[in-house]
Design an enzyme around this catalytic site. Structure first.
Site, short mmCIF file in Angstrom:
data_model
loop_
_atom_site.label_atom_id
_atom_site.label_comp_id
_atom_site.label_asym_id
_atom_site.label_seq_id
_atom_site.Cartn_x
_atom_site.Cartn_y
_atom_site.Cartn_z
N ASP A 295 0.81 -1.23 0.00
CA ASP A 295 0.00 0.00 0.00
C ASP A 295 0.84 1.27 0.00
O ASP A 295 0.41 2.29 -0.56
CB ASP A 295 -0.95 0.01 1.19
CG ASP A 295 -2.02 -1.06 1.07
OD1 ASP A 295 -3.01 -0.82 0.37
OD2 ASP A 295 -1.83 -2.15 1.64
N TYR A 379 -9.89 -0.99 2.76
CA TYR A 379 -9.25 -1.09 4.06
C TYR A 379 -8.86 0.26 4.64
O TYR A 379 -8.68 1.23 3.90
CB TYR A 379 -8.00 -1.98 3.94
CG TYR A 379 -7.92 -2.96 5.07
CD1 TYR A 379 -8.87 -3.97 5.20
CD2 TYR A 379 -6.91 -2.86 6.04
CE1 TYR A 379 -8.81 -4.85 6.27
CE2 TYR A 379 -6.86 -3.74 7.09
CZ TYR A 379 -7.80 -4.74 7.21
OH TYR A 379 -7.74 -5.61 8.26
CO CO Z 1 -6.81 -7.93 7.32
#
Ligand code: CO
Length: 629
Positions: A295, A379
C-alpha cells in the site's frame, strides 16, 4: 527553541510550492503533454545536529518530483529548486513503474466498464446496472509473465454495491479480473475463471435503526487547554520535541525527535516513518494470487489520508495539521485535518505505597498522540505515534475497514478463508509493516546491540538452575544485523551511543521492545516474497544512506526481485559508532471472522522504543501525583 512557523526547512510543501514545482517541471524537464505527476513532495534536507531543533540555517526549498509519461512509458524523477526556479536534476528511472495514483483508480473503473467483454461477463452473472459495480485497478505485481514485462498493468477486482448503497464491496464478483494496460488506457483481457453466484444483498454498514440507547456522554475537558505547544509543524510536550512531516508515499513522518533532559536537548531519532507495507493473501485459486498490496509503495498512504473529524476520529482537545497533496495533473489538494494531535490519559504511570507509614503516591500517565488515518480501497489503516512521560515512544497500527470479500457458492467449503456472511468468504492474509528509524541517540555516533537471555545449565556455579545469562553483543555490520525474534531467548535490540555515558558509566541507549509479531507465511521463492524481502526479518540495521528510504526499493510497482533491504545489506557496512538506521518489521495474521463483517472492529499491533540507560533514573519522578497535580 521556537522558530518561525513558515520557515523551517523540514516543513511539508505548501500549496503554492506544489504549484510552483509543477510549473517548473512542465517548463524545463522535457515532460510531454501526456505526462502526469505521481509525487510532489519536500526533498528533505538532513540538518546538522546543532540545528536539530533550534533555529535552522536557511537551506533552499527543494521538491522531489516523480512523473509518469505514458507516451514513452517512462518513470521520471528529479529535484526542483524552488528558490532558484530551476530543475536541478532530472532522470529516467529505467525499468521503474511509478505508483498507481488515485486518479488511475478512477480512470481504470471507467475504462473497464466500457469493455464489451466485461459487460458480457457481468450479464452472465445477472449484473446489468454498471453504476452499482466497482472495479479496482490493483497493481499487477511481477509474476515473470513475458507478455507483462515492461507494460504498466493493473489486475482488477470487482464488486457490486449492497442495496443500501453504503458498501461498495458488499457483494463480491468472484473469478472476474479485467487486466488493464494503464499506459494505453486499454483492457488487454478479461480473466474469467467461472461464474460464482452473487451473494445475497448485505446489511448496511451504517444502520440508522435499532442503535443502542444506553450510552451516556463521555466528555474530555481540558479547561486550561492542552499541555502541548505548537509552532507551525514543531511540537513541544512535556520535555518532548518533535516535528510533524508528510509525504504522499509514507503519509505521516516524524522528524527530530528529542527529549529535554535537565535543560539539555537530547536527540533520539532524526526521522521516523512507516516506510513500506505488504499484504499477501493466501488463496492460490483463480486470479487471487495477485492480491499482494504494497500500500505504501504501490499506492501511497499519504495520497490516501482521511480528513479527520472531531468527536468521531478524535476526542478531546485536538490540534489538527492540514497538509497538501495533489492530483495527477499536479493541482494541489488540501487535506484538512490530516494529522491529529492530542493528549490522552493512559492509566497509571507509577505507584508506591509504604507499608509502614501508609504513605502512597500514585502518578497518572499521560501520552501525546500524533496520528493519521488512511483509507485505501476497502481497508483503513491508522498510524498512531505515542510519546510518554517516562521517555517511551510507542508505535501502533490500527487496522479496520472491510476485510477483502470474495464470493463462494452455497455449500462449498472455503479452504483458504472463512465464511464471513452467506455466500461471502474472506481469505487468510498477513499485514506486514516495515518502520524506518533514522537514529540519533544522543548524537550521530550510534552502534547496534542485540540482547538475549539464556538459561545456564545446572552446575557447581548454578546449583539451583536459576541462573540466567544476559547476552549483550554488538551487531558490528549490516549483514549480521538482519535478525528475527526469538521467543525462547527473549531477544530484543538496542541502539547505543558509545560516546555518551550515563551516571553509571554505561553507554546511553534506547531499546526496541517488540510486542506480538508474526513470521511470513509465504514460501521464500514466491514471486511476491522475493519483492518483499524485508518481511523475512523483524529487525534490520543499515548505515545511513540518503537514497535508502524504502525497504522494498523506491519503485515496488511491478518491481524486480531483491530490491531494498536485502540488496543494501550486501555492502555489509559497519554499524559501529556511525549514523545508524534501524528497521522493524511488524506482522499480524488475519483470518477474518464473521465479527469482522460488514466492517472490522479495530485490530491493534505495535511496539515501543524505551530508554534503557538513556536517563540516570526514572525520568518521570517529577510528574506530580493525581491527574495534572
Ligand atoms: Co486484514
Amino acid at each position: 527553541m521556537s522558530e518561525n512557523s513558515t520557515s523551517h526547512p523540514l516543513d511539508p510543501l505548501q500549496r503554492q510550492e506544489i504549484a510552483r514545482a509543477v510549473e517548473i517541471v512542465k517548463r524545463d524537464s522535457g515532460l510531454d503533454s501526456t505526462g502526469w505527476f505521481e509525487t510532489i513532495t519536500l526533498d528533505e534536507p538532513r540538518l546538522a545536529l546543532p540545528e536539530f531543533n533550534a533555529a535552522p540555517r536557511q537551506v533552499p526549498r527543494r521538491a522531489f518530483v516523480c512523473c509518469y509519461e505514458p507516451s514513452s512509458n517512462r518513470t521520471l524523477n528529479g529535484i526542483v529548486n524552488l528558490d532558484e526556479d530551476r530543475v536541478e536534476r532530472w532522470q529516467n528511472v529505467k525499468g521503474a513503474q511509478a505508483r498507481i495514483v488515485p486518479d488511475e483508480f478512477a480512470a481504470g473503473d471507467k475504462l473497464v466498464k466500457q469493455d464489451m467483454q466485461f459487460i458480457e461477463a457481468l450479464r452472465k452473472r445477472g449484473i446489468t446496472d454498471l453504476e452499482t459495480v466497482l472495479v479496482e485497478t490493483w497493481a499487477a505485481g511481477n509474476f515473470d509473465a513475458k507478455e507483462e514485462q515492461g507494460e504498466r498493468l493493473a489486475y482488477c477486482h470487482c464488486w457490486v454495491s449492497n442495496d443500501a448503497g453504503d458498501n461498495r464491496y458488499g457483494r463480491p464478483i468472484a473469478n472476474l479480473h479485467p487486466v488493464v494496460d494503464l499506459r494505453r488506457g486499454k483492457v488487454i483481457r478479461i480473466d474469467d475463471f467461472g461464474v460464482v453466484p452473487l451473494p445475497p444483498d448485505t446489511k448496511s454498514i451504517r444502520p440508522t435503526e435499532n442503535l443502542r440507547t444506553d450510552i451516556k456522554p463521555l466528555e474530555i475537558t481540558q479547561p486550561d487547554g492542552p499541555s502541548f505547544k505548537v509552532d507551525g509543524h514543531a511540537v513541544e510536550w512535556q520535555r518532548w520535541h518533535v516535528r510533524v512531516g508528510f509525504n504522499q508515499r509514507e503519509g505521516l513522518v516524524l522528524h527530530n525527535i528529542a527529549y529535554e533532559d535537565d535543560g539539555r536537548l537530547r536527540p533520539i531519532m532524526r526521522r521516523a516513518s512507516m516506510a513500506e507495507m505488504v499484504v499477501p493473501y493466501g488463496d492460490p485459486t483463480g486470479g487471487n494470487y495477485r492480491r499482494n498490496a504494497f500500500d505504501t509503495g504501490e499506492y501511497g498512504l499519504g495520497a490516501s489520508l482521511d480528513s479527520l473529524q472531531l468527536g468521531c476520529d478524535c476526542l478531546g482537545h485536538i490540534h489538527y495539521f492540514d497538509l497538501f497533496t495533489h492530483d495527477w495533473t499536479g493541482t494541489p489538494l488540501e487535506i484538512k485535518n490530516a494529522v491529529c494531535m492530542h493528549e490522552e490519559d493512559f492509566g497509571l504511570l507509577w505507584k508506591h505505597t509504604d507499608a509502614k507509614t501508609g504513605k502512597m503516591r500514585a502518578v497518572r500517565s499521560r501520552r501525546l498522540v500524533i496520528s493519521s488515518i488512511c483509507t485505501i480501497g476497502n481497508y483503513v489503516y491508522g498510524f498512531f505515534w505515542y510519546f510518554y512521560q517516562d521517555g517511551t515512544i510507542g508505535v501502533e497500527v490500527k487496522a479496520t475497514g472491510i476485510p477483502f470479500p470474495s464470493a463462494i457458492a452455497t455449500g462449498e467449503k472455503s479452504e483458504f478463508g472463512t465464511l464471513v456472511a452467506p455466500g461471502i468468504e474472506s481469505h487468510v492474509h498477513q499485514h506486514t509493516f516495515c518502520f524506518r528509524f533514522d537514529m540519533s541517540v544522543d548524537g550521530p555516533g550510534n552502534s547496534v546491540h542485540e540482547v538475549e537471555f539464556e538459561a545456564a545449565p545446572l552446575g557447581p556455579e548454578n546449583p539451583y538452575g536459576n541462573a540466567v545469562k544476559i547476552n549483550d553483543r554488538s551487531l558490528k555490520s549490516e549483514a549480521g544485523a538482519a535478525r528475527e525474534l526469538d521467543l525462547a531467548k527473549g531477544r530484543y535490540w538496542k541502539v547505543i551511543n558509545p560516546g555518551s555515558k550515563n551516571k553509571l558509566g554505561n553507554a546511553v541507549a534506547y531499546k526496541l521492545a517488540p510486542s506480538s509479531n508474526a513470521l511470513p507465511l509465504l514460501d521464500k521463492e514466491a514471486p511476491v516474497a522475493k519483492r518483499a524481502g524485508f518481511m523475512f526479518r523483524h529487525f534490520w540495521a543499515t548505515s545511513f544512506d540518503p537514497k535508502e528510504l524504502y525497504p522494498a526499493g523506491w519503485y515496488p510497482n511491478q518491481s524486480e526481485p531483491g530490491e531494498g533491504l536485502p540488496k543494501w545489506i550486501k555492502a555489509d557496512r559497519s554499524l559501529e559508532n556511525t549514523e545508524v538506521v534501524t528497521w522493524y518489521t511488524l506482522s499480524f495474521n488475519h483470518l477474518p471472522r464473521p465479527e469482522d463483517w460488514p466492517v472490522q472492529p479495530v485490530v491493534y499491533a505495535g511496539f515501543h522504543w524505551m530508554p534503557d540507560g538513556f536517563f540516570d533514573e526514572n525520568p518521570a519522578l517529577d510528574v506530580p501525583p493525581g491527574n495534572g497535580g
